[in-house]
Design a protein around this motif. Structure first.
Motif, PDB file in Angstrom:
ATOM      1  N   ALA A   1     -22.680  65.258 -58.796  1.00 51.94           N
ATOM      2  CA  ALA A   1     -23.793  65.195 -57.853  1.00 51.94           C
ATOM      3  C   ALA A   1     -23.619  64.059 -56.850  1.00 51.94           C
ATOM      4  O   ALA A   1     -23.866  64.234 -55.653  1.00 51.94           O
ATOM      5  CB  ALA A   1     -25.119  65.050 -58.595  1.00 51.94           C
ATOM      6  N   GLY A   2     -23.197  62.895 -57.304  1.00 48.32           N
ATOM      7  CA  GLY A   2     -22.985  61.767 -56.401  1.00 48.32           C
ATOM      8  C   GLY A   2     -21.909  62.050 -55.381  1.00 48.32           C
ATOM      9  O   GLY A   2     -22.069  61.755 -54.185  1.00 48.32           O
ATOM     10  N   LEU A   3     -20.806  62.638 -55.821  1.00 46.69           N
ATOM     11  CA  LEU A   3     -19.725  62.983 -54.914  1.00 46.69           C
ATOM     12  C   LEU A   3     -20.175  64.054 -53.929  1.00 46.69           C
ATOM     13  O   LEU A   3     -19.871  63.970 -52.729  1.00 46.69           O
ATOM     14  CB  LEU A   3     -18.508  63.465 -55.706  1.00 46.69           C
ATOM     15  CG  LEU A   3     -17.270  63.819 -54.906  1.00 46.69           C
ATOM     16  CD1 LEU A   3     -16.802  62.645 -54.053  1.00 46.69           C
ATOM     17  CD2 LEU A   3     -16.168  64.276 -55.837  1.00 46.69           C
ATOM     18  N   ASP A   4     -20.901  65.046 -54.410  1.00 47.22           N
ATOM     19  CA  ASP A   4     -21.418  66.087 -53.523  1.00 47.22           C
ATOM     20  C   ASP A   4     -22.329  65.487 -52.456  1.00 47.22           C
ATOM     21  O   ASP A   4     -22.284  65.890 -51.290  1.00 47.22           O
ATOM     22  CB  ASP A   4     -22.175  67.154 -54.321  1.00 47.22           C
ATOM     23  CG  ASP A   4     -21.251  68.003 -55.186  1.00 47.22           C
ATOM     24  OD1 ASP A   4     -20.036  68.052 -54.909  1.00 47.22           O
ATOM     25  OD2 ASP A   4     -21.760  68.612 -56.149  1.00 47.22           O
ATOM     26  N   ALA A   5     -23.151  64.497 -52.833  1.00 43.35           N
ATOM     27  CA  ALA A   5     -24.037  63.843 -51.870  1.00 43.35           C
ATOM     28  C   ALA A   5     -23.231  63.066 -50.835  1.00 43.35           C
ATOM     29  O   ALA A   5     -23.555  63.095 -49.638  1.00 43.35           O
ATOM     30  CB  ALA A   5     -25.014  62.918 -52.591  1.00 43.35           C
ATOM     31  N   LEU A   6     -22.170  62.387 -51.273  1.00 44.59           N
ATOM     32  CA  LEU A   6     -21.305  61.666 -50.333  1.00 44.59           C
ATOM     33  C   LEU A   6     -20.651  62.620 -49.342  1.00 44.59           C
ATOM     34  O   LEU A   6     -20.587  62.339 -48.143  1.00 44.59           O
ATOM     35  CB  LEU A   6     -20.221  60.889 -51.084  1.00 44.59           C
ATOM     36  CG  LEU A   6     -20.640  59.606 -51.766  1.00 44.59           C
ATOM     37  CD1 LEU A   6     -19.484  59.068 -52.614  1.00 44.59           C
ATOM     38  CD2 LEU A   6     -21.066  58.575 -50.753  1.00 44.59           C
ATOM     39  N   ILE A   7     -20.169  63.743 -49.842  1.00 48.90           N
ATOM     40  CA  ILE A   7     -19.532  64.735 -48.977  1.00 48.90           C
ATOM     41  C   ILE A   7     -20.536  65.293 -47.982  1.00 48.90           C
ATOM     42  O   ILE A   7     -20.253  65.400 -46.782  1.00 48.90           O
ATOM     43  CB  ILE A   7     -18.888  65.862 -49.813  1.00 48.90           C
ATOM     44  CG1 ILE A   7     -17.684  65.310 -50.578  1.00 48.90           C
ATOM     45  CG2 ILE A   7     -18.476  67.040 -48.934  1.00 48.90           C
ATOM     46  CD1 ILE A   7     -17.135  66.252 -51.625  1.00 48.90           C
ATOM     47  N   ALA A   8     -21.728  65.643 -48.454  1.00 45.09           N
ATOM     48  CA  ALA A   8     -22.762  66.181 -47.565  1.00 45.09           C
ATOM     49  C   ALA A   8     -23.130  65.160 -46.496  1.00 45.09           C
ATOM     50  O   ALA A   8     -23.294  65.506 -45.319  1.00 45.09           O
ATOM     51  CB  ALA A   8     -23.991  66.594 -48.362  1.00 45.09           C
ATOM     52  N   ASP A   9     -23.252  63.895 -46.883  1.00 48.34           N
ATOM     53  CA  ASP A   9     -23.570  62.841 -45.921  1.00 48.34           C
ATOM     54  C   ASP A   9     -22.457  62.707 -44.888  1.00 48.34           C
ATOM     55  O   ASP A   9     -22.714  62.634 -43.687  1.00 48.34           O
ATOM     56  CB  ASP A   9     -23.783  61.508 -46.647  1.00 48.34           C
ATOM     57  CG  ASP A   9     -24.085  60.378 -45.689  1.00 48.34           C
ATOM     58  OD1 ASP A   9     -25.092  60.484 -44.942  1.00 48.34           O
ATOM     59  OD2 ASP A   9     -23.317  59.391 -45.664  1.00 48.34           O
ATOM     60  N   ALA A  10     -21.209  62.692 -45.340  1.00 48.15           N
ATOM     61  CA  ALA A  10     -20.069  62.568 -44.422  1.00 48.15           C
ATOM     62  C   ALA A  10     -20.010  63.760 -43.478  1.00 48.15           C
ATOM     63  O   ALA A  10     -19.764  63.593 -42.275  1.00 48.15           O
ATOM     64  CB  ALA A  10     -18.778  62.445 -45.212  1.00 48.15           C
ATOM     65  N   GLU A  11     -20.238  64.955 -44.000  1.00 45.03           N
ATOM     66  CA  GLU A  11     -20.229  66.144 -43.147  1.00 45.03           C
ATOM     67  C   GLU A  11     -21.355  66.091 -42.131  1.00 45.03           C
ATOM     68  O   GLU A  11     -21.170  66.451 -40.962  1.00 45.03           O
ATOM     69  CB  GLU A  11     -20.321  67.412 -43.995  1.00 45.03           C
ATOM     70  CG  GLU A  11     -19.065  67.701 -44.773  1.00 45.03           C
ATOM     71  CD  GLU A  11     -19.194  68.876 -45.723  1.00 45.03           C
ATOM     72  OE1 GLU A  11     -18.143  69.386 -46.134  1.00 45.03           O
ATOM     73  OE2 GLU A  11     -20.330  69.279 -46.065  1.00 45.03           O
ATOM     74  N   GLY A  12     -22.522  65.613 -42.557  1.00 41.44           N
ATOM     75  CA  GLY A  12     -23.646  65.486 -41.634  1.00 41.44           C
ATOM     76  C   GLY A  12     -23.360  64.493 -40.526  1.00 41.44           C
ATOM     77  O   GLY A  12     -23.672  64.743 -39.354  1.00 41.44           O
ATOM     78  N   ARG A  13     -22.753  63.363 -40.878  1.00 38.60           N
ATOM     79  CA  ARG A  13     -22.436  62.358 -39.863  1.00 38.60           C
ATOM     80  C   ARG A  13     -21.291  62.809 -38.963  1.00 38.60           C
ATOM     81  O   ARG A  13     -21.197  62.384 -37.814  1.00 38.60           O
ATOM     82  CB  ARG A  13     -22.096  61.024 -40.520  1.00 38.60           C
ATOM     83  CG  ARG A  13     -23.332  60.354 -41.136  1.00 38.60           C
ATOM     84  CD  ARG A  13     -23.045  58.971 -41.665  1.00 38.60           C
ATOM     85  NE  ARG A  13     -22.153  59.038 -42.822  1.00 38.60           N
ATOM     86  CZ  ARG A  13     -21.113  58.251 -43.015  1.00 38.60           C
ATOM     87  NH1 ARG A  13     -20.806  57.325 -42.149  1.00 38.60           N
ATOM     88  NH2 ARG A  13     -20.375  58.378 -44.090  1.00 38.60           N
ATOM     89  N   ALA A  14     -20.423  63.692 -39.453  1.00 32.80           N
ATOM     90  CA  ALA A  14     -19.257  64.119 -38.688  1.00 32.80           C
ATOM     91  C   ALA A  14     -19.552  65.260 -37.725  1.00 32.80           C
ATOM     92  O   ALA A  14     -18.726  65.567 -36.871  1.00 32.80           O
ATOM     93  CB  ALA A  14     -18.141  64.528 -39.640  1.00 32.80           C
ATOM     94  N   GLU A  15     -20.724  65.873 -37.833  1.00 34.46           N
ATOM     95  CA  GLU A  15     -21.037  67.041 -37.004  1.00 34.46           C
ATOM     96  C   GLU A  15     -20.898  66.774 -35.517  1.00 34.46           C
ATOM     97  O   GLU A  15     -20.501  67.645 -34.766  1.00 34.46           O
ATOM     98  CB  GLU A  15     -22.450  67.554 -37.317  1.00 34.46           C
ATOM     99  CG  GLU A  15     -22.533  68.289 -38.624  1.00 34.46           C
ATOM    100  CD  GLU A  15     -23.943  68.783 -38.919  1.00 34.46           C
ATOM    101  OE1 GLU A  15     -24.869  68.482 -38.153  1.00 34.46           O
ATOM    102  OE2 GLU A  15     -24.098  69.470 -39.935  1.00 34.46           O
ATOM    103  N   HIS A  16     -21.194  65.581 -35.074  1.00 35.57           N
ATOM    104  CA  HIS A  16     -21.166  65.295 -33.638  1.00 35.57           C
ATOM    105  C   HIS A  16     -19.774  65.010 -33.096  1.00 35.57           C
ATOM    106  O   HIS A  16     -19.594  64.879 -31.900  1.00 35.57           O
ATOM    107  CB  HIS A  16     -22.116  64.130 -33.304  1.00 35.57           C
ATOM    108  CG  HIS A  16     -21.612  62.793 -33.725  1.00 35.57           C
ATOM    109  ND1 HIS A  16     -21.763  62.328 -35.003  1.00 35.57           N
ATOM    110  CD2 HIS A  16     -20.953  61.830 -33.027  1.00 35.57           C
ATOM    111  CE1 HIS A  16     -21.221  61.123 -35.081  1.00 35.57           C
ATOM    112  NE2 HIS A  16     -20.722  60.797 -33.909  1.00 35.57           N
ATOM    113  N   TYR A  17     -18.750  64.960 -33.954  1.00 38.54           N
ATOM    114  CA  TYR A  17     -17.407  64.612 -33.493  1.00 38.54           C
ATOM    115  C   TYR A  17     -16.613  65.790 -32.953  1.00 38.54           C
ATOM    116  O   TYR A  17     -15.715  65.601 -32.162  1.00 38.54           O
ATOM    117  CB  TYR A  17     -16.602  63.956 -34.622  1.00 38.54           C
ATOM    118  CG  TYR A  17     -17.088  62.578 -34.947  1.00 38.54           C
ATOM    119  CD1 TYR A  17     -16.999  61.560 -34.022  1.00 38.54           C
ATOM    120  CD2 TYR A  17     -17.649  62.299 -36.183  1.00 38.54           C
ATOM    121  CE1 TYR A  17     -17.456  60.287 -34.309  1.00 38.54           C
ATOM    122  CE2 TYR A  17     -18.104  61.037 -36.487  1.00 38.54           C
ATOM    123  CZ  TYR A  17     -18.001  60.030 -35.545  1.00 38.54           C
ATOM    124  OH  TYR A  17     -18.455  58.781 -35.841  1.00 38.54           O
ATOM    125  N   GLY A  18     -16.904  66.991 -33.368  1.00 40.52           N
ATOM    126  CA  GLY A  18     -16.128  68.142 -32.932  1.00 40.52           C
ATOM    127  C   GLY A  18     -14.893  68.320 -33.797  1.00 40.52           C
ATOM    128  O   GLY A  18     -14.614  67.516 -34.677  1.00 40.52           O
TER     129      GLY A  18
END
Length: 109
Positions: free
Chosen positions: A52-69
């Motif tokens: 669960a912790g790793l999944d949350a980290l991945i989701a957070d990273a993906e959310g922050r990366a959305e604006h990069y293209g």
């Protein structure tokens, strides 16, 4: 608690194997299948909790990366100093602190 009937369909060979295993366990087929399903659900839930912790980290990273293209459109020169530090920190998480590795941004490890 009220009992609920669930109907399943399976191959005849599988049904026979289940009957044999249930007999060896001293259980009727229904109890055997319920026990197996509950055990499987517990294993899945434990694995989900473990990650669960790793999944949350991945989701957070993906959310922050959305604006990069897409990666192929953004080169290293398009990153700010803070973004470069974030990438370097992420690479340390992947490769381990103190591990020597060459920095090849854009390549999959």
């Amino acid at each position: 608690m009220a009992r609920v009937r669930i109907s399943i369909s399976l191959e005849a060979e599988d049904a026979e194997r289940i009957r044999e295993h249930a007999d060896r366990a001293g259980m009727d087929v229904s109890s055997y299948l319920v026990n197996a399903a509950i055990r499987q659900m517990a294993e899945v839930e434990a694995a989900e909790a473990q990650f669960a912790g790793l999944d949350a980290l991945i989701a957070d990273a993906e959310g922050r990366a959305e604006h990069y293209g897409p990666v192929d459109e953004a080169g290293e020169e398009s990153l700010s100093e803070d973004e470069r530090r974030e990438v370097d920190e992420a690479m340390r998480l992947v490769h381990g602190v103190g591990e020597t590795h060459e920095s090849h941004r854009g390549e999959v490890a």
